[in-house]
Design a protein around this motif. Structure first.
Motif, short mmCIF file in Angstrom:
data_model
loop_
_atom_site.label_atom_id
_atom_site.label_comp_id
_atom_site.label_asym_id
_atom_site.label_seq_id
_atom_site.Cartn_x
_atom_site.Cartn_y
_atom_site.Cartn_z
N PRO A 1 2.24 -3.39 -10.64
CA PRO A 1 2.55 -2.32 -11.60
C PRO A 1 1.48 -1.24 -11.53
O PRO A 1 0.30 -1.49 -11.77
CB PRO A 1 2.53 -3.05 -12.95
CG PRO A 1 1.69 -4.26 -12.74
CD PRO A 1 1.87 -4.65 -11.31
N GLY A 2 1.87 -0.04 -11.15
CA GLY A 2 0.90 1.05 -11.02
C GLY A 2 0.26 1.15 -9.66
O GLY A 2 -0.68 1.92 -9.47
N LYS A 3 0.77 0.41 -8.68
CA LYS A 3 0.22 0.49 -7.32
C LYS A 3 1.36 0.41 -6.32
O LYS A 3 2.36 -0.24 -6.56
CB LYS A 3 -0.77 -0.65 -7.07
CG LYS A 3 -1.46 -0.57 -5.70
CD LYS A 3 -2.53 -1.61 -5.56
CE LYS A 3 -3.17 -1.55 -4.17
NZ LYS A 3 -3.79 -0.26 -3.89
N GLY A 4 1.18 1.08 -5.19
CA GLY A 4 2.21 1.06 -4.15
C GLY A 4 2.17 -0.20 -3.32
O GLY A 4 1.32 -1.06 -3.48
N GLY A 5 3.13 -0.29 -2.40
CA GLY A 5 3.25 -1.45 -1.53
C GLY A 5 2.15 -1.50 -0.48
O GLY A 5 1.54 -0.49 -0.13
N ILE A 6 1.91 -2.70 0.04
CA ILE A 6 0.88 -2.92 1.04
C ILE A 6 1.47 -3.75 2.17
O ILE A 6 1.89 -4.89 1.95
CB ILE A 6 -0.33 -3.68 0.45
CG1 ILE A 6 -0.89 -2.94 -0.78
CG2 ILE A 6 -1.41 -3.87 1.50
CD1 ILE A 6 -1.90 -3.76 -1.57
N LEU A 7 1.51 -3.20 3.39
CA LEU A 7 1.93 -3.97 4.56
C LEU A 7 0.80 -3.86 5.59
O LEU A 7 0.51 -2.77 6.09
CB LEU A 7 3.23 -3.43 5.16
CG LEU A 7 3.82 -4.29 6.29
CD1 LEU A 7 4.27 -5.65 5.75
CD2 LEU A 7 4.98 -3.58 6.96
N PRO A 8 0.11 -4.98 5.90
CA PRO A 8 -1.02 -4.93 6.83
C PRO A 8 -0.62 -4.41 8.20
O PRO A 8 0.52 -4.57 8.64
CB PRO A 8 -1.46 -6.40 6.91
CG PRO A 8 -0.91 -7.06 5.69
CD PRO A 8 0.36 -6.33 5.39
N ALA A 9 -1.58 -3.78 8.88
CA ALA A 9 -1.32 -3.20 10.20
C ALA A 9 -0.80 -4.24 11.19
O ALA A 9 0.02 -3.93 12.06
CB ALA A 9 -2.60 -2.55 10.74
N SER A 10 -1.24 -5.49 11.03
CA SER A 10 -0.83 -6.55 11.95
C SER A 10 0.67 -6.82 11.88
O SER A 10 1.25 -7.40 12.80
CB SER A 10 -1.59 -7.84 11.64
OG SER A 10 -1.34 -8.28 10.31
N LYS A 11 1.32 -6.41 10.79
CA LYS A 11 2.76 -6.64 10.64
C LYS A 11 3.59 -5.42 11.03
O LYS A 11 4.82 -5.51 11.09
CB LYS A 11 3.07 -7.01 9.18
CG LYS A 11 2.64 -8.42 8.78
CD LYS A 11 3.19 -8.77 7.41
CE LYS A 11 2.93 -10.23 7.05
NZ LYS A 11 3.55 -10.60 5.77
#
Length: 494
Positions: free
Chosen positions: A235-245
């Motif tokens: 809540p209040g933060k965007g998504g995170i997808l690591p560079a390795s993925k």
């Protein structure tokens, strides 16, 4: 023979010598490094602290934790999903192992004359978008699959969910990572989620593209669009997808750069007010012709009252076709610990609050409410329906159906069950055909057992349950009806 024994003896001595040499090397490394105090003061032995600490969570899970103790999901919850997904009996013997005393525990009030099986009814499809979308959606299932992006989840996991959802006739939310061919593969109904980075429907500058919206909407399987304002883990933060993925395929689907970490903005840069939210909903609905809603975690709620006032000023056709409310106690996404632990209301408080605000505005028949947040067993789903939800969705429940063992490695690309990793050697353990059957079994057993609760309280189908059908344990040790704690608009408690 003597020569052979002497050779083995020499090899053994050599191995022991290497081990001793290794320990000596580690001793000097630990003694003269300056980063870790424990290893500096207790060379070699100090390393055991970190090894044992790392292994601790596994020992607790398998040997020391009681069935109802673990977080975020205990063994009893995971075992129910596992048995349901494998079409095993979910019956237990010798009484409940659940402590019924903690505050907030739901107690369903059984009727002296429960509904007979011959009079039982399945939940009929419920229309979403009627009177606003050119192509409304008659959603067939009360229980559905919540948003989990391709990229966060592996190829075989998405395949299994797609085929399983088709078998169970429920919808699958794509998550904010765009539409992958694997979502379409099974032929299930899809809800396309538009995250803050607008993956899959963005132009080169990251803005919403009408052309790509039309391309997505051209798929008959895509039945609705959901604007994600926030979710339980972030809540209040965007998504995170690591560079390795972020491999080539994922980069193409999302419209981002391969090999770079994918970080979404913490909100839609083009939505900063209720007016802009309603304008965006109307725009997407006009471009696609399909129902449009939004997903949020409730914290501040005055904006919702203002939103509904503006809807009534504009007219009910301007309303979102549905609102998905998520609990603020974490979800499948990787996120900072403070957000997962302490930001956003839990679903227990947020759901009845949202339903009441909507009903007070006279929009009950216009806006559907979808409940999300740690609802993985029939009693939890039944509580949400009693509180006023029209639909219930789950993400982690379906991860368990896919074989998740709660290893807590979702953000490290090392998931041992192949669900949240893009390592081919780990993915190969997940057979999409087998897991699709498990996904379908989970949905069907959930609907069946929620129906059992409904019949027990004396109504023919799950959506017939009301707040007075469930009581919550309060701080004084007594239970009180939910309709007393949260009086429904226009309805007297009792």
């Amino acid at each position: 023979m003597t020569t052979f024994i002497e050779a083995l003896s020499d090899i053994f001595v050599f191995i022991i010598g290497l081990a001793v040499l290794g320990l000596i090397v580690l001793f000097f490394i630990d003694r003269f490094q300056t980063e870790d105090t424990v290893r500096r003061n207790y060379p070699v032995i100090g390393r055991m602290r970190y090894i044992l600490s790392e292994l601790g969570e596994f020992f607790r899970q398998y040997f020391f934790a009681m069935d109802r103790e673990e977080m975020p999901f205990n063994r009893a919850q995971r075992d129910w999903v596992d048995d349901a997904s494998k079409a095993k009996s979910t019956n237990v013997a010798f009484g409940s192992t659940r402590n019924l005393d903690p505050v907030g525990t739901p107690i369903f009030v059984n009727c002296p004359w429960p509904t007979l099986e011959r009079d039982a009814e399945t939940s009929a499809p419920l229309r979403i978008g009627d009177g606003a979308a050119r192509i409304p959606y008659d959603a067939p299932s009360v229980f559905n699959i919540s948003g989990m992006s391709y990229g966060a989840l592996s190829t075989p996991a998405i395949r299994a969910l797609s085929h399983g959802a088709a078998k169970a006739e429920c919808w699958l939310n794509t998550g904010e990572g765009g539409l992958a061919p694997y979502h379409l593969e099974g032929g299930c109904d899809l809800v396309f989620q538009i995250g803050t980075a607008k993956y899959g429907v963005r132009d080169e500058d990251g803005n919403l593209s009408d052309e790509k919206l039309r391309e997505i909407a051209a798929h008959d399987q895509v039945r609705m669009f959901e604007i994600k304002l926030s979710q339980g883990a972030k809540p209040g933060k965007g998504g995170i997808l690591p560079a390795s993925k972020v491999n080539k395929e994922i980069a193409e689907i999302r419209g981002i750069t391969q090999g770079e970490a994918s970080i979404s903005p913490n909100r839609h840069i083009d939505i900063s007010s209720n007016d802009e939210l309603l304008d965006q909903i109307a725009h997407i609905r006009e471009v696609t012709g399909k129902p449009v809603g939004f997903k949020t975690v409730m914290g501040a709620y005055g904006w919702l009252e203002t939103l509904f006032e503006e809807i009534n000023r504009r007219g009910p056709e301007s309303a979102p076709d549905f609102i998905t409310v998520d609990g603020g106690d974490g979800g499948t996404g990787a996120a900072p610990l403070p957000l997962i632990d302490n930001v956003g209301l839990t679903l227990r408080e947020a759901l009845p609050m949202l339903v009441d605000i909507r009903d007070e505005a006279g929009l009950k028949d216009r806006i559907r409410v979808v409940a999300s947040g740690k609802l993985v067993t029939p009693s939890e789903v039944a509580w949400a329906l009693c509180a006023g939800a029209d639909f219930v969705i789950s993400a982690r429940g379906f991860m368990f159906a896919l074989g998740c063992i709660q290893a807590m490695k979702c953000n490290k690309n090392t998931c041992p069950t192949g669900i949240t990793t893009h390592d081919p050697s780990l993915q190969r353990g997940l057979d999409p055909a087998n897991k699709a059957v498990r996904v379908a079994n989970f949905v069907k057993q959930m609907r069946k057992e929620v129906g059992v609760i409904a019949h027990s309280v004396g109504v023919p189908s799950p959506r017939g349950m009301k707040r007075y059908h469930v009581r919550l344990v309060c701080a004084d040790g007594r239970s009180r009806p939910l309709d007393e704690l949260y009086p429904a608009v226009g309805v007297q408690p009792g």
